[in-house]
Design a protein around this motif. Structure first.
Motif, mmCIF file in Angstrom:
data_model
loop_
_atom_site.group_PDB
_atom_site.id
_atom_site.type_symbol
_atom_site.label_atom_id
_atom_site.label_comp_id
_atom_site.label_asym_id
_atom_site.label_seq_id
_atom_site.Cartn_x
_atom_site.Cartn_y
_atom_site.Cartn_z
ATOM 1 N N ARG A 80 -1.659 3.290 0.480
ATOM 2 C CA ARG A 80 -0.976 2.947 1.721
ATOM 3 C C ARG A 80 0.400 2.358 1.405
ATOM 4 N NH1 ARG A 80 -2.344 1.318 7.054
ATOM 5 N NH2 ARG A 80 -4.528 1.861 6.674
ATOM 6 N N LYS A 89 1.894 7.932 2.828
ATOM 7 C CA LYS A 89 0.944 7.636 1.763
ATOM 8 C C LYS A 89 1.544 8.043 0.428
ATOM 9 C CE LYS A 89 -1.625 11.868 2.939
ATOM 10 N NZ LYS A 89 -2.917 12.359 3.419
ATOM 11 N N HIS A 113 -9.360 1.225 3.523
ATOM 12 C CA HIS A 113 -8.290 1.476 4.487
ATOM 13 C C HIS A 113 -7.196 0.406 4.452
ATOM 14 C CE1 HIS A 113 -11.047 4.511 6.103
ATOM 15 N NE2 HIS A 113 -9.996 5.029 6.688
ATOM 16 N N ARG A 155 -5.050 5.532 1.731
ATOM 17 C CA ARG A 155 -4.965 6.445 2.872
ATOM 18 C C ARG A 155 -5.920 7.612 2.633
ATOM 19 N NH1 ARG A 155 -2.419 4.651 7.464
ATOM 20 N NH2 ARG A 155 -0.305 3.934 7.085
#
Length: 743
Positions: A628, A637, A702, A706
């Protein structure tokens, strides 16, 4: 309006649409509908497509050639169902007694249940069993149940046998057996009372009285009741919304021009949160399960230890799990559908067609005509549709006020001049309950009839077929007495209105219905478990969740209720998506786009489709992790390798901190280890511990990475299994399943 399905695969789309209406291989309806489409002709169908949605049925009726052909076929409609037969009931009872004598208790129970279901109403056939075939069948079944150590179920049968005129000569043994039942349920005091009643009726039978005395003396007053505790119902995380009590406060409903109404997060959502617990507006059991599941609540009868199959007074084709379910069904929809069940099956009509009918038969004619006036013909102006999205607004207050006003009007109409007392309180409560029911039905109808139908994209031949189905079902309702209280001057208009209502139902159900399933498993909670679809329902709020090929929720069912739980974390504003079938893990982009365009008539633009995520098979061959971006507002990403990264995010140009990237890679690796630990806990049949571990793994991933990420998606699949064991479950028997004992 463009028809995306015609651009993708028109032949497959037509097949998909037909299946939502009727079978392609069974029954007479498809042939009838196709013949009428050919008779109408292409030129008429082209004109028909241009007619306004609300005027299409009238336009169809003006085609005399098609109407004459359809009327001729419909004139031959007759009730067709499996009726009662005292002779068969008596034969099954004899067979059950033989099986009981041979100590084959399960066979005896199956035969006794058939005897109960085939027995006519008490007193209908005095020539056989003196008109008490039902009472005798229940009496025998109670004996078998007691031998199977199911005392509560045996007790229920005994009570029903007495109501069905069990012969007076059997009363002594009736109370004696009732005492055995109460002994079995751990209710010694009631058992003693029953035994004493039996003793008074035994007269001079000293041998029996001696045994009865021993039964009383051996009662255990320290025994606890053996009735299982009630299962705790699932509750919404964060509490329920004011105007949509089936929806969590963590969500809200928004509306966009091209997407319609859909659910988004209004607060942070964590993996595992319960976001929806919704009851169906209408639901129907698949005909394949008429003999194994309750027609009304869909419970599998083999799993009802405390009860046994209950009969319909008129037909032998369906069963209920309890008197409550039976009485609810018979007092509403089943009284109109009962005599045509075999015709429905024989016609080949789909389960969605049956629900379209059920949405009518579950209400009375007056209510249906009101719904038609509000939401089909728009004869009655209403504001409900405009406040459906005003979740936190003042609509509730205004409704409460109008409810009180209606109650006051009802009180005045009764001209109550007496002072307030207990009797008046009871009458007020009844009026309030009635108004509550009407208000709930009205609100749900407002929600259901605001769902999409895509009528402006529907081909003329498809629409015509749905009108034909509407006419067929309306004709059945005519024979069933649905219009018996209608004023003759309004009869023709009322029948057309009901037909139009069914046609609207058929359209909205095509895109908004949910399959209802139970999880079937063996001895192990998870290994080899699979969903078995037994019914279909229309959920007013559940239908508002849009599709994504990487869904944010999974669903399971508690009885008839649908439960949606988060399978990944969400931030405020993110779409809370469901999955309509095509998942990126299992199907390629092309396969998904074809299925969604032809089945649901839209082009999917979810992230998995835009980025063309790899399937599970492809990920097995290329296990890349994505990191992320440190800019929380960025959807970009980064490839999970420090060596291959540049200095800035390619999407938002935020500088990349290599040390932070290393930390995130470590976090993702730990998530993989957590998933593996969760899988081990599932192998050990520890669902609560497995759920907590898997939720933690998914949330942590999360925060750092990603999707797509293979292990995280596998963790989500495992989590779905953990959730499913909280819903409708059926455990297969060791010696093989016998589900057809009541058919």
């Amino acid at each position: 309006m463009s028809r995306i399905y015609e651009e993708v695969d028109p032949v497959y789309a037509a097949t998909c649409s037909d299946i939502t209406l009727c079978s392609n291989s069974k029954g007479f309806f498809k042939g009838l509908a196709d013949d009428l489409v050919s008779l109408a002709g292409e030129e008429w169908l082209n004109k028909f497509e241009l007619v306004e949605d609300g005027k299409k049925v009238t336009f169809f009726m003006e085609n005399k050639e098609v109407m004459e052909a359809l009327t001729e076929v419909l004139s031959r409609i007759q009730p067709l169902h499996r009726g009662k037969d005292a002779r068969i009931s008596s034969q099954r009872r004899g067979d059950a007694q033989s099986a009981l004598k041979n100590e084959d208790l399960m066979k005896a129970l199956a035969l006794a249940s058939q005897a109960v279901l085939r027995a006519p109403v008490t007193g209908e056939n005095e020539a056989i069993d003196g008109g008490v075939s039902l009472a005798l069948a229940l009496w025998l079944r109670s004996e078998i149940l007691l031998k199977l150590n199911r005392p509560q179920a045996a007790l229920e049968d005994l009570k029903l046998a007495l109501k069905e005129r069990l012969p007076a000569r059997m009363r002594a043994h009736y109370y004696w057996r009732m005492g055995h039942c109460y002994r079995g349920t751990g209710e010694a005091t009631r058992a003693k009372v029953s035994y004493e009643l039996a003793g008074r009726l035994l007269a001079k039978d000293e041998v029996a009285k001696t045994q009865l005395t021993k039964d009383i003396e051996t009662l255990d007053y320290t025994a606890q009741s053996k009735r299982p505790p009630d299962k705790n119902a699932t509750t919404l995380t964060g509490g329920a919304k004011l105007n949509l009590p089936s929806l969590s406060k963590l969500l809200k409903i928004v509306e966009e021009e091209n997407k319609g109404r859909f659910a988004v997060a209004s607060a942070p959502v964590r993996t595992g949160d319960v976001l929806l617990v919704d009851s169906p507006y209408a639901a129907c059991l698949l005909s394949d399960y008429y003999g194994t599941h309750c027609l009304h609540c869909f419970r599998r009868l083999a799993d009802c230890e405390e009860s046994v199959p209950v009969w319909c007074p008129k037909c032998s084709g369906v069963v209920f799990c309890s008197i409550e379910c039976r009485d609810t069904a018979v007092s509403t929809y089943h009284s109109f559908e009962c005599q045509f069940l075999d015709l429905f099956v024989g016609s080949g009509m789909s389960i969605l067609s049956h629900i379209a009918l059920r949405m009518v038969t579950q209400s009375d004619l007056e209510t249906c005509l009101t719904i038609h006036s509000k939401y089909i013909s728009n004869d009655i102006k209403t504001v409900e549709g405009s406040v459906l999205n005003d979740i936190e607004g003042v609509a509730k207050k205004s409704k409460m006020k109008s409810r009180k006003e209606r109650l006051n009007r009802n009180k005045k109409s009764h001209k109550m001049s007496v002072e307030k007392n207990d009797r008046v309180d009871v009458m007020e409560d009844k009026l309030e309950d009635k108004n509550n029911f009407e208000e709930k039905l009205e609100l749900k109808a407002a929600q259901v009839y605001s769902l999409c139908t895509h009528s402006d994209r529907r081909r003329g031949d498809d629409y015509l077929k749905r009108i034909v189905m509407g006419y067929f079902l309306t004709e059945c309702l005519k024979h069933a007495g649905f219009f018996k209280n209608c004023n003759k001057n309004n009869l023709t208009k009322a029948q057309q209105s009901i037909c139009e209502l069914i046609v609207r139902n058929l359209q909205l159900l095509q895109f908004n219905a949910h399959e209802i399933y139970e999880t079937v498993r063996g001895e192990h909670q998870f290994s080899g478990s699979k969903p078995l679809y037994v019914a279909v329902g229309i959920y007013p709020v559940g239908a508002l969740f849009n599709h994504e090929c990487y869904p944010a929720v999974t669903r399971y069912f508690e009885g008839r209720k649908i439960v949606l739980r988060a399978t990944r974390p969400l931030t405020p504003g993110e779409v809370v998506s469901e999955n309509y079938g095509p998942h990126f893990m299992m199907r390629t982009l092309r396969e998904r786009q074809r299925a969604l365009a032809c089945r649901y008539w839209f082009h999917c633009e979810c992230t998995a489709c835009k980025e063309d995520w790899p399937t599970m098979k492809q990920m097995n061959n290329d296990s890349i992790s994505y990191i992320r971006c440190s800019n929380l507002a960025c959807r970009g990403k980064l490839r999970g390798s420090v060596q291959r990264m540049g200095d800035r995010c390619s999407l938002c140009s935020t500088p990349i901190d290599k040390d932070l990237v290393t930390v995130k890679i470590d976090t993702i690796n730990k998530c993989t280890a957590q998933y593996q630990e969760g899988a081990k806990l599932m192998d050990k049949e520890m669902p609560e511990e497995a759920t907590a571990t898997l939720c933690s793994a998914i949330d942590s991933f999360h925060e750092a990475g990603r999707p797509p990420h293979l292990e995280t998606h596998l963790a989500q699949e495992a989590l779905r299994s953990c959730f499913a064991v909280r819903g409708n479950i059926h455990i297969l028997k060791k010696d093989g399943e016998k589900d057809n004992e009541n058919k």
